[in-house]
Design an enzyme around this catalytic site. Structure first.
Site, short mmCIF file in Angstrom:
data_model
loop_
_atom_site.label_atom_id
_atom_site.label_comp_id
_atom_site.label_asym_id
_atom_site.label_seq_id
_atom_site.Cartn_x
_atom_site.Cartn_y
_atom_site.Cartn_z
N ASP A 91 0.82 -1.22 0.00
CA ASP A 91 0.00 0.00 0.00
C ASP A 91 0.85 1.27 0.00
O ASP A 91 2.06 1.23 0.23
CB ASP A 91 -0.92 -0.02 1.24
CG ASP A 91 -2.01 1.04 1.14
OD1 ASP A 91 -2.32 1.48 0.02
OD2 ASP A 91 -2.53 1.44 2.20
N ASP A 136 -8.76 3.23 -2.73
CA ASP A 136 -9.81 3.71 -1.83
C ASP A 136 -11.00 4.20 -2.64
O ASP A 136 -10.86 5.08 -3.48
CB ASP A 136 -9.28 4.85 -0.95
CG ASP A 136 -8.19 4.36 0.00
OD1 ASP A 136 -8.04 3.14 0.15
OD2 ASP A 136 -7.50 5.21 0.58
N GLU A 187 2.23 4.93 -4.30
CA GLU A 187 2.23 5.80 -5.52
C GLU A 187 3.56 6.54 -5.65
O GLU A 187 3.94 6.78 -6.81
CB GLU A 187 1.06 6.80 -5.44
CG GLU A 187 -0.31 6.15 -5.51
CD GLU A 187 -0.68 5.31 -4.28
OE1 GLU A 187 -0.25 5.69 -3.18
OE2 GLU A 187 -1.39 4.30 -4.44
C1 GLC Z 1 -4.89 3.35 2.62
C2 GLC Z 1 -5.37 2.08 1.94
C3 GLC Z 1 -6.49 1.46 2.74
C4 GLC Z 1 -5.98 1.17 4.15
C5 GLC Z 1 -5.48 2.45 4.79
C6 GLC Z 1 -4.81 2.19 6.13
O1 GLC Z 1 -5.87 4.32 2.61
O2 GLC Z 1 -5.76 2.35 0.63
O3 GLC Z 1 -6.94 0.29 2.12
O4 GLC Z 1 -7.01 0.63 4.92
O5 GLC Z 1 -4.50 3.05 3.95
O6 GLC Z 1 -3.73 1.34 5.98
#
Ligand code: GLC
Length: 706
Positions: A306, A419, A309
């Site tokens: 995660d 998201d 980007e």
């Molecule tokens: C980002 C991710 C999401 C996750 C959050 C906390 O927003 O896209 O899926 O729950 O971070 O880690």
């Protein structure tokens, strides 16, 4: 079929998209130069497919899109970039169709008839790119040719096709175990529960918060024994903290991205200050990838990457400037300009262009500014994980997917669509994105079912489930502070409905997995717009029905309060109306337009003419499904053929040809129905219960024993 490549002074190549291709230069077909932009004159009837993860229709005409991996959870139709950057288009005309790939890691603007509705302008920042034009006889050929060019799509383990439950966050061991127990007590099938950032010690990758998870290893193994795998998140930033081994090792070895003075670049994300591993450097990439072993040794079989980007909350430099603005503004009469300048100093802190321009990669000796290779960062984080996992166990399939991506990363992992929000519009976007993601190589994909941000309503949840039961990644995920979204979070009636939908999904896995594997091995699409197979004028305009695999057409209900929907059938089809695996009705329908009623607790889809649907059993998790008997439903006119693929679901032996096929052929020979089955390899299936449905005749039941 033909692929032509044209180079425009490409300087960087870090495993961006191309596997291997013979180059050939010459005059560029279709395009011309208008003010330095690659320009195409549309024909009136041209449709534009592709661009993977993006807002708006399956057909992209009419809007501007920018390939630049961007973190923006609150996106609506006016967004130009989302988390992935997918520079592939198919122009689908009436008398000519072709594919276009722009191979570059930098920002690309695709003005698809927005500034001038008759033209497509492609503007590549830095002008270092390769352009590929892919010609073919039809859309399926063009798409297949492109996918062959970029390499085979990632294959997850079979258990990753089960239902997955997530939440930011299940914050401690007790909560994680309780969620798992609830699924088991209520007999709701499940395969995975996700561990979001709170499982870590102060958001440090490859650590465990021992206060909240004192028996992490036991929890992982107990739950795995019960058929539930735990999937931890890994973030792109490494916390700056003395004594934290990964931080210190990376600094010592020089593995982090650098600022203009050659010092490790400091950005801030969840843990506060972090460094970014230089995933574009081969040594750093392998170093980080091997760290996954720490969790694999604790019994972990899958990961989600995660914030890659990369998302930046703020940089030191950005924050300094914002504080200066505060100082400057103190005790002043702030007018419209100075007030908004002060406000923007903070709201513009995150993911700022200035920050992406202020750090550098060492691409094995080549120092390159991040902005020029921005779209390769998340891509190479996932490559890092894939290569690291491969070095841990080269024959094991791990679950791996990422938020950021660009074309080429599909070889290493899947993606979720980032998201989203609990909005009907986002369900609709999920449906429309699927074919375009497939075209760009992403087969293992799906959205946060129910929506990540915002509060999900029961009706939206039910309708969203009705679509997600068909997507390879079926994960229910929601953000901190939002309404709980587990199937049992809404009360008994909804729980019962969602449970039935999940059970249907498990029964659907033989078909889903078979189609997935064939799509990966043969570079095919699982999800396609109708016009790939039905090129009539009406099909070309359909945006809310999509084909799934060889046999099916989906027509999900995605509107609030709808009691049904309009459906267009481009040929005679068999409607399937279902509430659960045991409550399914079939109805033969002739080509044409219909309004079909479907209550909130039921969903519809269609079996195409001379095509076959396979359904199996449900079970508590994928590995417990027996499937000794399969239900085969065929809508028959002349001859239907289906190749059901299966394999061990966990190793990479299928690459060596170790898998099994059941080839089913059902023929209507002047009213005599003849069934032929051939098995290749070892299968557990002992019996096929075949229902032959013919137009204007009674159904015929047949049984085939092995
Ligand atoms: C980002 C991710 C999401 C996750 C959050 C906390 O927003 O896209 O899926 O729950 O971070 O880690």
């Amino acid at each position: 079929m033909k692929i032509r490549k044209f180079s425009f002074g490409k300087i960087v190549d870090c495993n961006s998209v191309i596997k291997d291709i013979k180059t050939e230069n010459g005059e560029i077909p279709y395009f011309f130069n208008e003010n330095g932009k690659l320009t195409l004159k549309f024909k009136k009837e041209d449709l534009v497919y592709g661009l993977g993860e993006n807002v708006r229709g399956i057909n992209k005409r009419g809007w501007i899109f920018e390939s630049y991996c961007s973190d923006d959870p609150n996106h609506a139709q006016d967004k130009r970039s989302l988390y992935g950057a997918h520079n592939f288009l198919i122009i689908h005309g009436v008398d000519r169709s072709f594919g276009v790939l722009i191979d570059t890691p930098a920002k690309v603007k695709f003005d698809v008839g927005y500034s001038n509705n008759e033209k497509l302008y492609i503007d590549v920042e830095g002008n270092n790119y390769d352009l590929y034009i892919i010609d073919g006889d039809n859309l399926n050929d063009i798409s297949r040719e492109f996918r062959a060019l970029i390499g085979e799509s990632y294959v997850p383990p079979k258990w990753a096709f089960g239902y997955q439950q997530s939440r930011w966050s299940y914050k401690d061991e007790e909560e994680v175990r309780t969620i798992g127990d609830k699924f088991r007590d209520k007999n709701i099938p499940i395969d995975c529960i996700y561990l979001d950032i709170d499982y870590m010690e102060r958001f440090k990758n490859f650590t465990v918060n021992r206060e909240a998870f004192p028996n992490f290893e036991d929890m992982v193994s107990d739950m795995k024994k019960d058929g539930i795998r735990l999937i931890p998140i890994i973030d792109a930033g490494v916390k700056i903290e003395e004594g934290y081994d990964i931080y210190e090792e990376g600094v010592e070895k020089g593995y982090y991205c650098k600022d203009k003075d050659g010092k490790p670049f400091v950005a801030a994300v969840w843990p506060g200050r972090v460094h970014f591993p230089d995933f574009l450097n081969s040594e750093a990439r392998l170093w980080f990838g091997k760290k996954y072993k720490w969790l694999v040794d604790k019994g972990i079989d899958g990961f989600w990457n995660d914030m890659n980007e990369p998302a930046i909350f703020y940089s030191e430099e950005g924050l300094k400037k914002a504080y200066e603005k505060v100082e400057e503004s103190k005790n002043k009469n702030l007018d419209i300009y100075s007030f908004f300048a002060l406000k923007d100093a903070f709201t513009g802190l995150s993911n700022s262009q200035a920050d992406y321009n202020s750090f550098y990669h060492n691409m094995d000796g080549n120092i390159i500014k991040h902005n020029d290779v921005h779209n390769l960062f998340g891509h190479n984080m996932t490559r890092s994980a894939a290569e690291g996992l491969e070095s841990i166990d080269s024959n094991k399939r791990f679950l791996l997917f990422s938020r950021a991506s660009s074309i080429g990363m599909h070889r290493y992992g899947g993606i979720w669509t980032g998201d989203n929000t609990s909005l009907w519009e986002h369900l609709e976007m999920n449906v429309k994105m699927m074919p375009n993601l497939n075209m760009c190589g992403y087969l293992y994909t799906g959205a946060d079912t129910g929506g990540f941000g915002g509060n999900c309503t029961e009706d939206l949840m039910k309708r969203w489930f009705q679509f997600s039961i068909f997507t390879p990644l079926f994960r229910n995920h929601s953000a901190m502070g939002t309404r709980k979204q587990e199937p049992f979070a809404f009360g008994e009636e909804t729980e019962g409905t969602l449970k039935k939908f999940i059970e249907f999904r498990y029964g659907f896995i033989p078909y889903l997995y078979s189609e997935y594997m064939k799509a990966s091995i043969n570079n095919e699409l699982m999800f396609k717009p109708l016009s790939f197979d039905y090129n009539d004028e009406i099909s070309r305009g359909v945006e809310d029905q999509i084909l799934l695999g060889d046999s099916l057409m989906l027509a999900p209900i995605i509107k609030q309060n709808a009691k049904g929907r309009y459906v267009y059938l481009p040929e005679d089809m068999l409607m399937v109306k279902a509430k659960s695996l045991d409550e399914i009705n079939y109805e033969v329908m002739t080509k044409g337009h219909y309004y079909i009623e479907a209550d909130i607790d039921e969903f519809i889809f269609f079996i195409r003419k001379d095509k076959i649907l396979i359904l199996g059993d449900s079970a508590k998790n994928v590995e417990s499904i027996k499937n000794e008997e399969l239900d085969v439903t065929v809508f028959l006119e002349d001859r239907a053929n289906y190749m059901l693929y299966d394999d061990d679901g966990k190793s990479k032996e299928y690459i060596k040809g170790i898998y099994n096929n059941i080839n089913i052929e059902i023929k209507n020979e002047d009213g005599d129905i003849n069934v032929n089955c051939e098995v290749k390899g070892q299968t557990n299936v002992k019996k096929l219960n075949i229902t032959v449905i013919l137009k204007d005749k009674d159904n015929i039941k047949k049984c085939y024993k092995f």
